[in-house]
Design an enzyme around this catalytic site. Structure first.
Site, short mmCIF file in Angstrom:
data_model
loop_
_atom_site.label_atom_id
_atom_site.label_comp_id
_atom_site.label_asym_id
_atom_site.label_seq_id
_atom_site.Cartn_x
_atom_site.Cartn_y
_atom_site.Cartn_z
N CYS A 126 -7.27 -0.55 1.32
CA CYS A 126 -6.34 -1.09 2.30
C CYS A 126 -7.04 -1.10 3.65
CB CYS A 126 -5.08 -0.22 2.37
SG CYS A 126 -3.97 -0.67 3.72
N HIS B 108 -10.83 -1.90 -7.75
CA HIS B 108 -12.06 -2.68 -7.64
C HIS B 108 -11.76 -4.16 -7.86
CE1 HIS B 108 -13.57 1.38 -8.41
NE2 HIS B 108 -14.63 1.00 -7.72
N CYS C 1 0.84 -1.19 0.00
CA CYS C 1 0.00 0.00 0.00
C CYS C 1 0.88 1.24 0.00
CB CYS C 1 -0.91 -0.01 1.23
SG CYS C 1 -1.88 1.50 1.39
N CYS D 92 -5.21 1.53 6.32
CA CYS D 92 -5.28 2.99 6.24
C CYS D 92 -6.46 3.51 5.44
CB CYS D 92 -3.97 3.56 5.69
SG CYS D 92 -3.69 3.24 3.93
N ARG E 41 -10.73 -10.85 -10.11
CA ARG E 41 -9.71 -9.97 -10.69
C ARG E 41 -9.67 -8.69 -9.86
NH1 ARG E 41 -10.38 -5.77 -14.67
NH2 ARG E 41 -12.47 -6.60 -15.04
N CYS F 260 -8.46 -5.35 -9.75
CA CYS F 260 -7.98 -4.36 -10.72
C CYS F 260 -7.51 -3.15 -9.91
CB CYS F 260 -9.14 -4.00 -11.65
SG CYS F 260 -8.68 -2.92 -13.00
N CYS G 18 0.45 3.23 3.58
CA CYS G 18 0.96 2.78 4.88
C CYS G 18 2.00 1.67 4.79
CB CYS G 18 -0.20 2.33 5.77
SG CYS G 18 -1.06 0.85 5.18
#
Length: 138
Positions: A103, A112, A54, A106, A124, A126, A57
């Site tokens: 995430c 999506h 991420c 955070c 999937r 994305c 964070c």
């Protein structure tokens, strides 16, 4: 409690987010923007030795072994590192119903998830390149 009222373990002020992220990362991660297809640095990145973390964070989110070329222009994965790192939220914006992924540490918008991925999950994820950083393993 509405989704916007949720608190996350990693909390920062808007000024902190703006100072730590570049403008595209800030718009994607904090305001659910989307980068243009085929424009992000990870859509065609297939390095195997590391993790995708991420940008907000540093939480490890995806392993390279789950990344695949979906042909959509964004990094795509068939599974997160584990179920606990990703939050799924119903997204009714733009006249569609989709499942947004954030995430779980955070609250950064990642992208999506769609039900058209490969086995073994059929999903999937994305993900915007601006929402992740690749950290090579030493």
């Amino acid at each position: 409690m509405s989704e916007s009222d949720k608190t996350y373990p990693v909390a920062k002020t808007d000024a902190q987010w703006r100072a730590e992220l570049d403008p595209m990362q800030y718009q994607v991660a904090r305001h659910a923007a989307t980068e243009r297809a085929f424009s992000g640095k990870y859509w065609d990145h297939f390095e195997k030795n590391g993790l995708y973390n991420c940008v907000g964070c540093g939480t490890p989110l995806f392993e390279p072994d789950t990344k695949f070329d979906a042909g959509c222009g964004w990094p795509s994965y068939w599974a997160p590192l584990n179920a606990e790192v990703i939050e799924r939220v119903v997204d009714r914006s733009h006249g569609m119903v989709r499942v947004e992924v954030r995430c779980n540490q955070c609250g950064s918008h990642l992208g999506h998830v769609f039900p058209d991925g490969p086995e073994p999950t059929g999903e999937r994820f994305c993900i915007n390149s601006a929402a992740i950083d690749f950290a090579p393993k030493p």
